[in-house]
Enzyme design. Structure first.
Site, PDB file in Angstrom:
ATOM      1  N   PRO A 168       1.583   2.062   2.383  1.00 38.82           N
ATOM      2  CA  PRO A 168       0.549   2.448   2.065  1.00 38.82           C
ATOM      3  C   PRO A 168      -0.834   2.422   2.766  1.00 38.82           C
ATOM      4  O   PRO A 168      -2.058   2.791   1.616  1.00 38.82           O
ATOM      5  CB  PRO A 168       0.585   1.324   1.120  1.00 38.82           C
ATOM      6  CG  PRO A 168       1.169   0.320   1.699  1.00 38.82           C
ATOM      7  CD  PRO A 168       1.807   0.588   2.545  1.00 38.82           C
ATOM      8  N   ASP A 186       3.992   9.215   7.309  1.00 35.89           N
ATOM      9  CA  ASP A 186       5.298   9.046   5.720  1.00 35.89           C
ATOM     10  C   ASP A 186       6.121  10.158   5.772  1.00 35.89           C
ATOM     11  O   ASP A 186       5.618  11.180   5.535  1.00 35.89           O
ATOM     12  CB  ASP A 186       4.389   8.250   5.119  1.00 35.89           C
ATOM     13  CG  ASP A 186       4.760   7.064   4.547  1.00 35.89           C
ATOM     14  OD1 ASP A 186       4.993   5.932   4.959  1.00 35.89           O
ATOM     15  OD2 ASP A 186       6.101   7.203   3.510  1.00 35.89           O
ATOM     16  N   CYS A 196       9.568  -6.807   8.241  1.00 36.19           N
ATOM     17  CA  CYS A 196       9.504  -7.718   7.015  1.00 36.19           C
ATOM     18  C   CYS A 196      10.750  -8.867   7.108  1.00 36.19           C
ATOM     19  O   CYS A 196      10.681  -9.931   6.154  1.00 36.19           O
ATOM     20  CB  CYS A 196       8.977  -7.562   5.625  1.00 36.19           C
ATOM     21  SG  CYS A 196       7.355  -6.365   5.653  1.00 36.19           S
TER      22      CYS A 196
END
Length: 414
Positions: free
Chosen positions: A237, A258, A357
């Site tokens: 984002p 993206d 992550c």
């Protein structure tokens, strides 16, 4: 009302199986995605408790036009959240039933022999959002302000500044209206867990960015000099992109990619609010970008944060996969190897940060080692403990073992 309606719509989408929470939140077009994500995540966490409260208070029977998922969101915020700071007519409706709902909550606590709201949750639910114990990190956007001015602003709002943190334990002990300067990142302020700044003037004006520390590390470690040309390969984002722009002092060029149109639109709004200039957004799969295109001939730095299992996210919510199958891990690792190899093929590249992550070795060390073997001696690994030795940020000590922090990897072209 827009926040509660958007949260209810996401919950309904999850119920129908329209997608995961992240996808639905970003597709919602709600301008404050982190605020929406947090509300949905917490409502999901308390969902079993909320269902008992709605049934016990007979709220849906009394208010037949109130959609069930909207009722959950309203009751969560009324009893466990921010206290219905917005909501229009639905807010008034929920408040009419406040006494009955609070009585039902008290009865439920007595029944389960607990005194805290958190104790009503099953162990798995109570443990799932580690985010409730994670400090609130606030990155000062140096494109618009400076750390000292932001500290002074919060002091005027009644916060007590305790100086630079000396240890992680100090961060964990924060409470009330106290805050610290992070012990590793020079533009990161640390507040107690769940401190909410979504309505704060500094946030709405883009002077501060609500960004977790782990998310700040990739750009910090990449450390592009002002004037550099940089690629953010999986950008939305946009928090990392805005951080890159701050490090570049808005001098140079950022190419951000993206595949999702709506995520890019949200990102563009965020970057404009943050005062970022000199960036080009492209709705494009990074794997289809041609490294030989002349416009990328000066790209020396690249940030790569590819899709992963998300197993290291402390904000995991019910419905998200916690333990990916071996097959899914291998599929993700295959994609990550391809995209990392592609990233290293840009001819002028000098430095790249790869981050995920994930806690799984298959998506981290194994990916990096496999790709470096293919590359031969062209690239090497640098230590990521950049804050301990500024020279390391300049690539003077290749080959040392990387420190693990959200599995960040850094490598430099020789």
């Amino acid at each position: 009302m827009a926040l509660y309606s958007a949260a209810a719509a996401v919950l309904e989408g999850l119920e129908r199986g329209d997608g995961g929470i992240k996808t639905l939140v970003y597709n919602s077009r709600f301008p404050h995605v982190r605020q929406l994500y947090a509300l949905v995540a917490e409502t999901l966490r308390y969902s079993p408790v909320l269902e008992k409260l709605l049934a016990g208070a007979a709220l849906l029977q009394a208010e037949k036009k109130l959609p069930p998922q909207l009722a959950k969101v309203l009751v969560y915020d009324l009893l466990f959240g921010k206290g219905l700071k917005c909501g229009g007519r639905w807010k008034a409706l929920a408040r009419r039933h406040r006494a009955r709902l609070e009585a039902e909550l008290a009865r439920l606590k007595v029944q389960q022999k607990v005194s805290r709201n958190e104790d009503l949750l099953a162990p798995a639910q109570a443990a799932s959002p580690g985010a409730s114990q994670v400090p609130r990190y606030v990155r000062v956007n140096t494109l618009k302000t400076c750390v000292d001015d932001v500290i002074d602003f919060f002091k005027r709002q009644g916060y007590s500044y305790l100086g630079e943190a000396a240890s992680v334990e100090e961060l964990r002990a924060l409470s009330g209206k106290k805050f610290l300067l992070d012990l590793h990142l020079p533009e990161l302020l640390v507040f107690p867990p769940q401190t909410d700044f979504h309505d704060n003037l500094l946030y709405t004006s883009g002077h501060i960015i609500l960004q977790d520390k782990a998310s700040c590390l990739p750009a910090f470690l990449l450390s592009p000099a002002a004037g550099s040309h940089v690629i953010d390969a999986c950008a939305a984002p946009g928090n990392k992109t805005s951080h890159l722009a701050a490090l570049l002092k808005n001098k140079g060029q950022i190419f951000a990619f993206d595949v999702d149109t709506k995520r890019l639109a949200t990102m563009n709004t965020m970057l404009m609010r943050a005062g970022v200039t000199g960036f080009q957004l492209a709705q494009q799969d990074f794997l289809t970008v041609d490294p030989r295109d002349p416009k990328y001939s000066r790209v020396t730095h690249l940030l790569l944060d590819p899709s992963c299992s998300g197993s290291g996210m402390v904000t995991r919510v019910p419905g998200e996969e916690a333990a990916p199958s071996p097959e899914r891990l291998q599929a993700l690792a295959g994609f990550q190897r391809r995209v990392l190899s592609h990233a290293l093929s840009f001819p002028a590249l000098r430095r790249l940060v790869y981050s995920t992550c994930s806690l799984h070795r298959e998506e981290n060390e194994d990916v990096v080692h496999a790709v470096l073997q293919e590359q031969g001696s062209a690239f090497s690994i640098l230590p990521v403990a950049a804050e301990e030795n500024p020279q390391r940020r300049e690539g003077t000590e290749p080959g040392a073992a990387p420190k693990k922090r959200k599995r960040k990897k850094q490598r430099v072209k020789e």
